[in-house]
Design a protein around this motif. Structure first.
Motif, PDB file in Angstrom:
ATOM      1  N   GLN A 143      46.089  -7.730  77.841  1.00 43.94           N
ATOM      2  CA  GLN A 143      46.851  -6.867  78.761  1.00 43.94           C
ATOM      3  C   GLN A 143      47.892  -7.637  79.569  1.00 43.94           C
ATOM      4  OE1 GLN A 143      43.531  -7.161  78.839  1.00 43.94           O
ATOM      5  NE2 GLN A 143      42.791  -7.598  80.915  1.00 43.94           N
ATOM      6  N   LEU A 144      47.638  -8.916  79.858  1.00 46.06           N
ATOM      7  CA  LEU A 144      48.626  -9.679  80.632  1.00 46.06           C
ATOM      8  C   LEU A 144      49.877  -9.879  79.795  1.00 46.06           C
ATOM      9  CD1 LEU A 144      46.297 -12.343  82.307  1.00 46.06           C
ATOM     10  CD2 LEU A 144      46.996 -10.122  83.204  1.00 46.06           C
ATOM     11  N   GLY A 145      49.688 -10.106  78.492  1.00 43.29           N
ATOM     12  CA  GLY A 145      50.812 -10.244  77.580  1.00 43.29           C
ATOM     13  C   GLY A 145      51.533  -8.914  77.398  1.00 43.29           C
ATOM     14  N   ARG A 146      50.758  -7.838  77.399  1.00 40.21           N
ATOM     15  CA  ARG A 146      51.354  -6.507  77.242  1.00 40.21           C
ATOM     16  C   ARG A 146      52.285  -6.180  78.420  1.00 40.21           C
ATOM     17  NH1 ARG A 146      49.598  -1.549  74.681  1.00 40.21           N
ATOM     18  NH2 ARG A 146      49.930   0.316  75.893  1.00 40.21           N
ATOM     19  N   MET A 147      51.788  -6.415  79.636  1.00 41.71           N
ATOM     20  CA  MET A 147      52.608  -6.077  80.805  1.00 41.71           C
ATOM     21  C   MET A 147      53.790  -7.040  80.947  1.00 41.71           C
ATOM     22  SD  MET A 147      49.731  -4.544  83.408  1.00 41.71           S
ATOM     23  CE  MET A 147      48.305  -5.540  82.954  1.00 41.71           C
ATOM     24  N   LEU A 148      53.609  -8.277  80.494  1.00 35.52           N
ATOM     25  CA  LEU A 148      54.731  -9.226  80.445  1.00 35.52           C
ATOM     26  C   LEU A 148      55.783  -8.714  79.457  1.00 35.52           C
ATOM     27  CD1 LEU A 148      56.207 -11.945  80.847  1.00 35.52           C
ATOM     28  CD2 LEU A 148      54.670 -12.932  79.159  1.00 35.52           C
ATOM     29  N   ALA A 149      55.336  -8.278  78.282  1.00 29.21           N
ATOM     30  CA  ALA A 149      56.269  -7.778  77.260  1.00 29.21           C
ATOM     31  C   ALA A 149      57.016  -6.549  77.775  1.00 29.21           C
ATOM     32  CB  ALA A 149      55.509  -7.448  75.978  1.00 29.21           C
ATOM     33  N   ALA A 197      44.241  -8.946  65.146  1.00 30.54           N
ATOM     34  CA  ALA A 197      45.277  -7.944  64.842  1.00 30.54           C
ATOM     35  C   ALA A 197      45.253  -6.791  65.849  1.00 30.54           C
ATOM     36  CB  ALA A 197      45.067  -7.408  63.435  1.00 30.54           C
ATOM     37  N   ASN A 198      46.350  -6.049  65.898  1.00 33.09           N
ATOM     38  CA  ASN A 198      46.460  -4.841  66.725  1.00 33.09           C
ATOM     39  C   ASN A 198      46.187  -5.102  68.204  1.00 33.09           C
ATOM     40  OD1 ASN A 198      46.916  -3.286  64.375  1.00 33.09           O
ATOM     41  ND2 ASN A 198      44.709  -3.277  64.006  1.00 33.09           N
ATOM     42  N   SER A 199      46.826  -6.118  68.748  1.00 34.94           N
ATOM     43  CA  SER A 199      46.562  -6.483  70.141  1.00 34.94           C
ATOM     44  C   SER A 199      47.336  -5.577  71.097  1.00 34.94           C
ATOM     45  CB  SER A 199      46.954  -7.934  70.381  1.00 34.94           C
ATOM     46  OG  SER A 199      48.372  -8.071  70.331  1.00 34.94           O
ATOM     47  N   PRO A 200      46.863  -5.464  72.342  1.00 32.29           N
ATOM     48  CA  PRO A 200      47.582  -4.680  73.354  1.00 32.29           C
ATOM     49  C   PRO A 200      49.030  -5.136  73.535  1.00 32.29           C
ATOM     50  CG  PRO A 200      45.368  -5.185  74.146  1.00 32.29           C
ATOM     51  CD  PRO A 200      45.541  -5.944  72.855  1.00 32.29           C
ATOM     52  N   ALA A 201      49.276  -6.453  73.487  1.00 35.20           N
ATOM     53  CA  ALA A 201      50.647  -6.954  73.679  1.00 35.20           C
ATOM     54  C   ALA A 201      51.486  -6.753  72.419  1.00 35.20           C
ATOM     55  CB  ALA A 201      50.619  -8.432  74.057  1.00 35.20           C
ATOM     56  N   GLY A 202      50.857  -6.963  71.252  1.00 32.30           N
ATOM     57  CA  GLY A 202      51.588  -6.801  69.990  1.00 32.30           C
ATOM     58  C   GLY A 202      52.146  -5.394  69.843  1.00 32.30           C
ATOM     59  N   ALA A 203      51.392  -4.415  70.371  1.00 34.41           N
ATOM     60  CA  ALA A 203      51.795  -3.013  70.235  1.00 34.41           C
ATOM     61  C   ALA A 203      53.106  -2.690  70.961  1.00 34.41           C
ATOM     62  CB  ALA A 203      50.677  -2.097  70.756  1.00 34.41           C
ATOM     63  N   VAL A 204      53.497  -3.510  71.930  1.00 29.41           N
ATOM     64  CA  VAL A 204      54.727  -3.223  72.678  1.00 29.41           C
ATOM     65  C   VAL A 204      55.766  -4.347  72.508  1.00 29.41           C
ATOM     66  CG1 VAL A 204      53.505  -1.794  74.373  1.00 29.41           C
ATOM     67  CG2 VAL A 204      53.835  -4.224  74.847  1.00 29.41           C
ATOM     68  N   SER A 205      55.592  -5.155  71.448  1.00 27.23           N
ATOM     69  CA  SER A 205      56.495  -6.300  71.242  1.00 27.23           C
ATOM     70  C   SER A 205      57.284  -6.145  69.947  1.00 27.23           C
ATOM     71  CB  SER A 205      55.677  -7.585  71.180  1.00 27.23           C
ATOM     72  OG  SER A 205      55.009  -7.771  72.398  1.00 27.23           O
ATOM     73  N   HIS A 206      58.280  -7.009  69.770  1.00 26.97           N
ATOM     74  CA  HIS A 206      59.096  -6.953  68.552  1.00 26.97           C
ATOM     75  C   HIS A 206      58.355  -7.513  67.343  1.00 26.97           C
ATOM     76  CE1 HIS A 206      61.994  -6.585  71.831  1.00 26.97           C
ATOM     77  NE2 HIS A 206      62.715  -5.889  70.970  1.00 26.97           N
ATOM     78  N   MET A 237      39.987  -2.072  80.375  1.00 24.58           N
ATOM     79  CA  MET A 237      40.709  -1.112  79.528  1.00 24.58           C
ATOM     80  C   MET A 237      42.033  -0.674  80.163  1.00 24.58           C
ATOM     81  SD  MET A 237      38.617  -0.820  77.024  1.00 24.58           S
ATOM     82  CE  MET A 237      39.203   0.600  76.111  1.00 24.58           C
ATOM     83  N   GLY A 238      42.114  -0.792  81.497  1.00 24.77           N
ATOM     84  CA  GLY A 238      43.307  -0.364  82.202  1.00 24.77           C
ATOM     85  C   GLY A 238      43.096  -0.546  83.693  1.00 24.77           C
ATOM     86  N   HIS A 239      44.026  -0.054  84.474  1.00 27.24           N
ATOM     87  CA  HIS A 239      43.858  -0.056  85.931  1.00 27.24           C
ATOM     88  C   HIS A 239      44.664   1.085  86.497  1.00 27.24           C
ATOM     89  CE1 HIS A 239      47.735  -2.354  85.775  1.00 27.24           C
ATOM     90  NE2 HIS A 239      47.948  -1.751  86.937  1.00 27.24           N
TER      91      HIS A 239
END
Ligand code: AMP
Length: 373
Positions: free
Chosen positions: A15-21, A38-47, A349-351
């Protein structure tokens, strides 16, 4: 300066990578994520997302060559592969900062050697005499594994002689740290950013309430005397300078009953207790991380409103899907979910955050909404 349009690499896909992305793409950067699963929270919002082990030097090298700057969001990336990344592109924070912070023995030693206030401790090397270390520090104390500890994992409180035997059985010769038990009045934390030029900014200090060793509520402004806020701010600044930080770091503190501020832990990345900055500060900790590692001017850390952040753990799914509609109907609540598939107990899972005119009303609403989830 690494300007928008360039590529930021992130080691770790949580999640830290996701919010950074999310912050980086808003500023127009490209984001590549390197994550073993695979299918990481950060990968889902990255190029781009690369799935390979951190020890896979060929994959890591190919990844680093495509990035203008690389950072990490996960504390247990081994330091050796980071050195390979640094040879190819900019890496922030420096791998030595991570190496110091990811091992409790090295971290405590660093704090002691640099004159920072901390709980008295003893180091136990692999195969060392844990019982002797417990006797030296004295009961009550806390035994923690030197490596791979987070959210209270790999630690045991020793409040009586019988617990000492349990600790020896549990830790079985693993490298560990024995810390004096601090009967603290409260826990607070700071997120500090430092640029390569040496500019330092500290976000407002957060007061943190834990349940089962996992952060439950972060409350800002922290309900502590002004001199405690000033001490925490000053210590965070000083740690960032002395460790040579370029990037963002979370610093966790114990506040003792006599108002002393002790450093508990350093995390050379964004911090869970800094999630409130997304909804309640001029600049979020994630945008600040982008600014710091890319050599942009650091952003304003001012607080726009009193705020309370609540972690949403997998436990919230125990009776089915949580009641998001109640939370979404509350005008002052902001929901953040990390897109994780499986809701396991204790998994973040979230905040959500609640902003309000006073911290007391934000906390009351946050507690109410949490209960209704
Ligand atoms: P840590 O993983 O070291 O951040 O520890 C997780 C939590 O355990 C802390 O936030 C504290 O609530 C508690 N804890 C850790 N170390 C101590 C200590 N020396 N004395 C009292 N409580 C502690």
């Amino acid at each position: 300066m690494i300007l928008p349009g360039k590529t930021i690499g992130v080691l770790g896909g949580g999640q830290l990578g996701r919010m950074l992305a999310q912050a980086a793409t808003r500023l127009g950067y490209r984001v590549h994520v390197y994550e073993p699963q695979a299918n990481s929270p950060a990968g889902a919002v990255s190029h781009e997302e690369v799935n390979a082990p951190y020890e896979d030097l060929a994959a890591l090298t190919a990844f680093a060559r495509k990035c203008d700057v690389v950072t990490y969001e996960f504390e247990n990336v081994p330091a050796a592969p980071l050195q390979a990344v640094e040879a190819l592109t900019q890496l922030h924070p420096h791998w030595r900062v991570l190496e110091t912070a990811q091992n409790r023995s090295r971290e405590k030693r660093w704090l002691r050697d640099h004159g920072f206030p901390h709980a008295p401790f003893a180091e136990v090397p692999a195969g060392g005499d844990l019982a002797a270390a417990i006797a030296a520090v004295k009961i009550p104390c806390v035994v923690k594994t030197a490596d791979f500890g987070y959210d209270g994992k790999g630690q045991l409180k020793v409040m009586a002689a019988a617990d000492a035997e349990a600790a020896v059985a549990k830790f079985r010769g693993q490298p560990a740290v024995v810390e004096q038990f601090v009967s603290f009045a409260c826990e607070v934390s700071a997120v500090v950013a430092r640029s390569a030029k040496g500019d330092v900014r500290v976000f407002p200090i957060s007061e943190n309430l834990h349940t089962n060793h996992i952060l439950d509520f972060s409350i800002v402004p922290a309900r502590v005397p002004p001199d405690v806020l000033a001490q925490a701010d000053k210590l965070a600044r000083s740690v960032a300078e002395k460790i040579g930080l370029v990037g963002v770091m979370g610093v966790e503190f114990f506040v003792t009953k006599s108002g002393e501020v002790l450093i508990n832990e350093l995390a050379p990345r964004t911090h869970n207790s800094g999630h409130y900055t997304i909804d309640a500060c001029v600049t979020s900790q994630f945008e600040q991380q982008v600014r710091a590692i890319c050599g942009l001017p650091l952003g304003d850390t001012s607080l726009l409103s009193p705020v309370v952040m609540v972690n949403i753990l997998g436990d919230a799914w125990s009776a089915g899907e949580p009641h998001w509609e109640t939370l979404l109907a509350a005008p002052s609540a902001h929901l953040h979910l990390y897109g994780k598939g499986e809701a396991r107990a204790g998994r973040k899972m979230g905040h959500f955050t609640v902003t309000a005119p006073t911290v007391e009303s934000a906390l009351a609403t946050a507690r109410e909404l949490k209960a209704k989830l």
